[in-house]
Design a protein around this motif. Structure first.
Motif, PDB file in Angstrom:
ATOM      1  N   MET A  93       0.835  -1.208   0.000  1.00 54.08           N
ATOM      2  CA  MET A  93       0.000   0.000   0.000  1.00 54.08           C
ATOM      3  C   MET A  93       0.871   1.260   0.000  1.00 54.08           C
ATOM      4  O   MET A  93       1.933   1.291   0.576  1.00 54.08           O
ATOM      5  CB  MET A  93      -0.894  -0.002   1.238  1.00 54.08           C
ATOM      6  CG  MET A  93      -1.865   1.149   1.235  1.00 54.08           C
ATOM      7  SD  MET A  93      -3.000   1.136   2.623  1.00 54.08           S
ATOM      8  CE  MET A  93      -1.935   1.610   3.952  1.00 54.08           C
ATOM      9  N   ILE A  94       0.372   2.264  -0.688  1.00 57.04           N
ATOM     10  CA  ILE A  94       1.077   3.546  -0.747  1.00 57.04           C
ATOM     11  C   ILE A  94       0.341   4.551   0.134  1.00 57.04           C
ATOM     12  O   ILE A  94      -0.879   4.683   0.048  1.00 57.04           O
ATOM     13  CB  ILE A  94       1.085   4.093  -2.196  1.00 57.04           C
ATOM     14  CG1 ILE A  94       1.704   3.101  -3.171  1.00 57.04           C
ATOM     15  CG2 ILE A  94       1.755   5.453  -2.259  1.00 57.04           C
ATOM     16  CD1 ILE A  94       3.184   3.016  -3.123  1.00 57.04           C
ATOM     17  N   SER A  95       1.072   5.236   0.998  1.00 54.70           N
ATOM     18  CA  SER A  95       0.457   6.311   1.783  1.00 54.70           C
ATOM     19  C   SER A  95       0.902   7.649   1.217  1.00 54.70           C
ATOM     20  O   SER A  95       2.042   7.797   0.806  1.00 54.70           O
ATOM     21  CB  SER A  95       0.915   6.263   3.240  1.00 54.70           C
ATOM     22  OG  SER A  95       0.563   5.057   3.832  1.00 54.70           O
ATOM     23  N   VAL A  96      -0.010   8.607   1.216  1.00 57.78           N
ATOM     24  CA  VAL A  96       0.360   9.964   0.815  1.00 57.78           C
ATOM     25  C   VAL A  96       0.085  10.878   2.001  1.00 57.78           C
ATOM     26  O   VAL A  96      -1.031  10.893   2.524  1.00 57.78           O
ATOM     27  CB  VAL A  96      -0.455  10.434  -0.409  1.00 57.78           C
ATOM     28  CG1 VAL A  96      -0.030  11.825  -0.831  1.00 57.78           C
ATOM     29  CG2 VAL A  96      -0.291   9.465  -1.561  1.00 57.78           C
ATOM     30  N   VAL A  97       1.098  11.573   2.462  1.00 57.24           N
ATOM     31  CA  VAL A  97       0.950  12.462   3.612  1.00 57.24           C
ATOM     32  C   VAL A  97       0.907  13.903   3.125  1.00 57.24           C
ATOM     33  O   VAL A  97       1.793  14.343   2.410  1.00 57.24           O
ATOM     34  CB  VAL A  97       2.129  12.265   4.595  1.00 57.24           C
ATOM     35  CG1 VAL A  97       2.160  13.381   5.628  1.00 57.24           C
ATOM     36  CG2 VAL A  97       2.030  10.911   5.274  1.00 57.24           C
ATOM     37  N   ILE A  98      -0.144  14.604   3.491  1.00 53.69           N
ATOM     38  CA  ILE A  98      -0.295  15.986   3.018  1.00 53.69           C
ATOM     39  C   ILE A  98      -0.612  16.923   4.188  1.00 53.69           C
ATOM     40  O   ILE A  98      -1.657  16.778   4.836  1.00 53.69           O
ATOM     41  CB  ILE A  98      -1.433  16.078   1.970  1.00 53.69           C
ATOM     42  CG1 ILE A  98      -1.164  15.070   0.842  1.00 53.69           C
ATOM     43  CG2 ILE A  98      -1.558  17.492   1.433  1.00 53.69           C
ATOM     44  CD1 ILE A  98      -2.251  15.018  -0.199  1.00 53.69           C
ATOM     45  N   PRO A  99       0.274  17.859   4.492  1.00 54.99           N
ATOM     46  CA  PRO A  99      -0.029  18.839   5.538  1.00 54.99           C
ATOM     47  C   PRO A  99      -0.931  19.927   4.966  1.00 54.99           C
ATOM     48  O   PRO A  99      -0.715  20.361   3.835  1.00 54.99           O
ATOM     49  CB  PRO A  99       1.340  19.416   5.897  1.00 54.99           C
ATOM     50  CG  PRO A  99       2.174  19.230   4.691  1.00 54.99           C
ATOM     51  CD  PRO A  99       1.617  18.065   3.917  1.00 54.99           C
ATOM     52  N   VAL A 100      -1.947  20.321   5.697  1.00 52.02           N
ATOM     53  CA  VAL A 100      -2.808  21.398   5.199  1.00 52.02           C
ATOM     54  C   VAL A 100      -2.999  22.470   6.273  1.00 52.02           C
ATOM     55  O   VAL A 100      -3.185  22.174   7.441  1.00 52.02           O
ATOM     56  CB  VAL A 100      -4.206  20.899   4.755  1.00 52.02           C
ATOM     57  CG1 VAL A 100      -4.119  20.249   3.402  1.00 52.02           C
ATOM     58  CG2 VAL A 100      -4.808  19.939   5.736  1.00 52.02           C
ATOM     59  N   PHE A 101      -2.925  23.707   5.845  1.00 52.98           N
ATOM     60  CA  PHE A 101      -3.085  24.816   6.765  1.00 52.98           C
ATOM     61  C   PHE A 101      -3.855  25.918   6.040  1.00 52.98           C
ATOM     62  O   PHE A 101      -3.370  26.461   5.057  1.00 52.98           O
ATOM     63  CB  PHE A 101      -1.714  25.305   7.220  1.00 52.98           C
ATOM     64  CG  PHE A 101      -1.759  26.510   8.109  1.00 52.98           C
ATOM     65  CD1 PHE A 101      -2.533  26.511   9.270  1.00 52.98           C
ATOM     66  CD2 PHE A 101      -1.019  27.642   7.797  1.00 52.98           C
ATOM     67  CE1 PHE A 101      -2.572  27.629  10.096  1.00 52.98           C
ATOM     68  CE2 PHE A 101      -1.050  28.758   8.633  1.00 52.98           C
ATOM     69  CZ  PHE A 101      -1.826  28.753   9.769  1.00 52.98           C
ATOM     70  N   ASN A 102      -5.047  26.214   6.533  1.00 58.19           N
ATOM     71  CA  ASN A 102      -5.911  27.235   5.915  1.00 58.19           C
ATOM     72  C   ASN A 102      -6.026  27.067   4.410  1.00 58.19           C
ATOM     73  O   ASN A 102      -5.720  27.973   3.652  1.00 58.19           O
ATOM     74  CB  ASN A 102      -5.375  28.638   6.230  1.00 58.19           C
ATOM     75  CG  ASN A 102      -5.509  28.967   7.708  1.00 58.19           C
ATOM     76  OD1 ASN A 102      -6.175  28.243   8.445  1.00 58.19           O
ATOM     77  ND2 ASN A 102      -4.882  30.051   8.133  1.00 58.19           N
ATOM     78  N   GLU A 103      -6.466  25.900   3.992  1.00 56.00           N
ATOM     79  CA  GLU A 103      -6.560  25.625   2.555  1.00 56.00           C
ATOM     80  C   GLU A 103      -8.006  25.353   2.152  1.00 56.00           C
ATOM     81  O   GLU A 103      -8.246  24.527   1.279  1.00 56.00           O
ATOM     82  CB  GLU A 103      -5.696  24.418   2.186  1.00 56.00           C
ATOM     83  CG  GLU A 103      -4.233  24.506   2.552  1.00 56.00           C
ATOM     84  CD  GLU A 103      -3.389  25.220   1.496  1.00 56.00           C
ATOM     85  OE1 GLU A 103      -3.965  25.763   0.530  1.00 56.00           O
ATOM     86  OE2 GLU A 103      -2.158  25.239   1.667  1.00 56.00           O
ATOM     87  N   GLU A 104      -8.981  26.005   2.803  1.00 59.18           N
ATOM     88  CA  GLU A 104     -10.396  25.665   2.525  1.00 59.18           C
ATOM     89  C   GLU A 104     -10.744  25.744   1.032  1.00 59.18           C
ATOM     90  O   GLU A 104     -11.520  24.950   0.536  1.00 59.18           O
ATOM     91  CB  GLU A 104     -11.359  26.530   3.348  1.00 59.18           C
ATOM     92  CG  GLU A 104     -11.208  28.012   3.090  1.00 59.18           C
ATOM     93  CD  GLU A 104     -12.111  28.861   3.963  1.00 59.18           C
ATOM     94  OE1 GLU A 104     -12.864  28.295   4.773  1.00 59.18           O
ATOM     95  OE2 GLU A 104     -12.066  30.098   3.843  1.00 59.18           O
ATOM     96  N   ASN A 105     -10.137  26.718   0.343  1.00 58.69           N
ATOM     97  CA  ASN A 105     -10.410  26.811  -1.093  1.00 58.69           C
ATOM     98  C   ASN A 105      -9.537  25.822  -1.826  1.00 58.69           C
ATOM     99  O   ASN A 105      -8.334  25.903  -1.782  1.00 58.69           O
ATOM    100  CB  ASN A 105     -10.075  28.213  -1.618  1.00 58.69           C
ATOM    101  CG  ASN A 105     -10.889  29.264  -0.933  1.00 58.69           C
ATOM    102  OD1 ASN A 105     -12.077  29.070  -0.693  1.00 58.69           O
ATOM    103  ND2 ASN A 105     -10.233  30.369  -0.578  1.00 58.69           N
TER     104      ASN A 105
END
Ligand code: UDP
Ligand code: MG
Length: 302
Positions: free
Chosen positions: A1-13
């Protein structure tokens, strides 16, 4: 399995569209770990919606903004894939490269890194500061990271090593460089940010730069040692001159003692500071508890 890690900060749009776009490039067996780095807008709501629609998406929420480095660390510790891909949420790291990264990983590379072919549209000021930062870092710590990006694939064995690092303030990109392992470097074109603005302001970039340099080198502490030596050499020359003046009788009464005392005390203080600096440097290296070495393979193990 491949995991993708994505940090998000104030990205509502755009977060939902972007994640869906990224998923198009993933193999069947995947998992996406979204780490909400304490967003103040409705990002978490959007992330929760995504998680409800798609059970292969995992949402992790920080209690406040801890920064991208911490978000990446949290992401990899929640990821369970055999390989973990780290990328930004704004599609500036083009997902088109994912299949190629996975292919390189299957060929046996433990780390697939990307470097930017061009730095994209950035201000001259930003380009210059980035250049200065990478040069300083290279000189002080030997890590060569010019044009490196946070878009990379890590094998499970690498992730397990990095996860166990105990240092609190870390520079993720530097650590990935530091652990070694066979790596493949891919050149990529970075895209423009589609929605929203860059979340890094000058202050946080400065903080990151200072943290990166001090995490990977104690050289700054040794400045006192260098200054002390320079000061001491000057002191010896000046001292000889002062004594000479005294002997030939051209100096004012009492002045010689004052000059000599100044010089002796000055260099003594510098030397003591240097010694303390060297020990503080060693203590710092120790408290980081970074492993002394990392073994990638063992043959004929009994
Ligand atoms: N980011 C984050 N915490 C922060 C700042 C940024 O998690 O404190 C995330 C952001 O949501 C994005 C990624 O880190 O997914 C890169 O940020 P950005 O695009 O603003 O940086 P740039 O592309 O300008 O380097
Ligand atoms: Mg970006």
């Amino acid at each position: 399995m491949i995991s993708v890690v994505i940090p998000v900060f104030n990205e509502e749009n755009g977060i939902q569209e972007n994640i869906k776009e990224i998923i198009k490039y993933l193999p069947k067996e995947y998992e996406v770990v979204l780490v909400d780095d304490g967003s103040k807008d409705s990002t978490w709501k959007k992330v929760s919606e995504l998680c409800e629609e798609n059970h292969q998406i995992l949402g992790v929420r920080f209690s406040r903004n801890f920064g991208k480095e911490a978000a990446l660390m949290a992401g990899i510790s929640h990821a369970s894939g055999d390989a973990v891909i780290l990328m930004d949420s704004d599609l500036q790291h083009p997902p088109e490269y994912i299949p190629e990264m996975i292919q390189k990983w299957q060929e046996g590379y433990k780390i697939v890194e990307t470097v930017k072919k061009s730095r994209g549209k950035e201000s001259i000021f930003y380009k210059m500061s980035a250049g200065l930062f990478y040069n300083t870092l290279k000189k002080l710590s030997g890590l060569d990271m010019a044009n490196s990006s946070d878009y990379k694939l890590l094998d499970r064995s690498v992730v397990d090593k990095i996860k166990n690092f105990k240092e609190g303030q870390l520079f993720f990109r530097g650590l990935v460089q530091w652990v070694g392992f066979e790596r493949y470097v891919m050149e990529i074109d970075v895209h423009e940010r589609k929605t929203g603005k860059s979340k890094f302001r000058f202050k946080s970039l400065m903080k990151l730069a200072l943290n990166a340099i001090t995490s990977f080198s104690s050289s700054l502490l040794y400045i006192t040692a260098v200054l002390g030596t320079v000061f001491f050499v000057c002191a010896v020359i000046l001292g000889i001159q002062t004594i000479y003046n005294k002997v030939v009788g051209v100096s004012e009464t009492g002045f010689t003692t004052v000059i000599l005392l100044q010089l002796i005390i000055g260099s003594l203080v510098m030397f003591c500071l240097a010694i303390i600096g060297i020990y503080v440097g060693k203590i710092y290296e120790e408290v980081k508890q970074r492993p002394q070495f990392i073994v990638s393979e063992v043959k004929n193990k009994k």
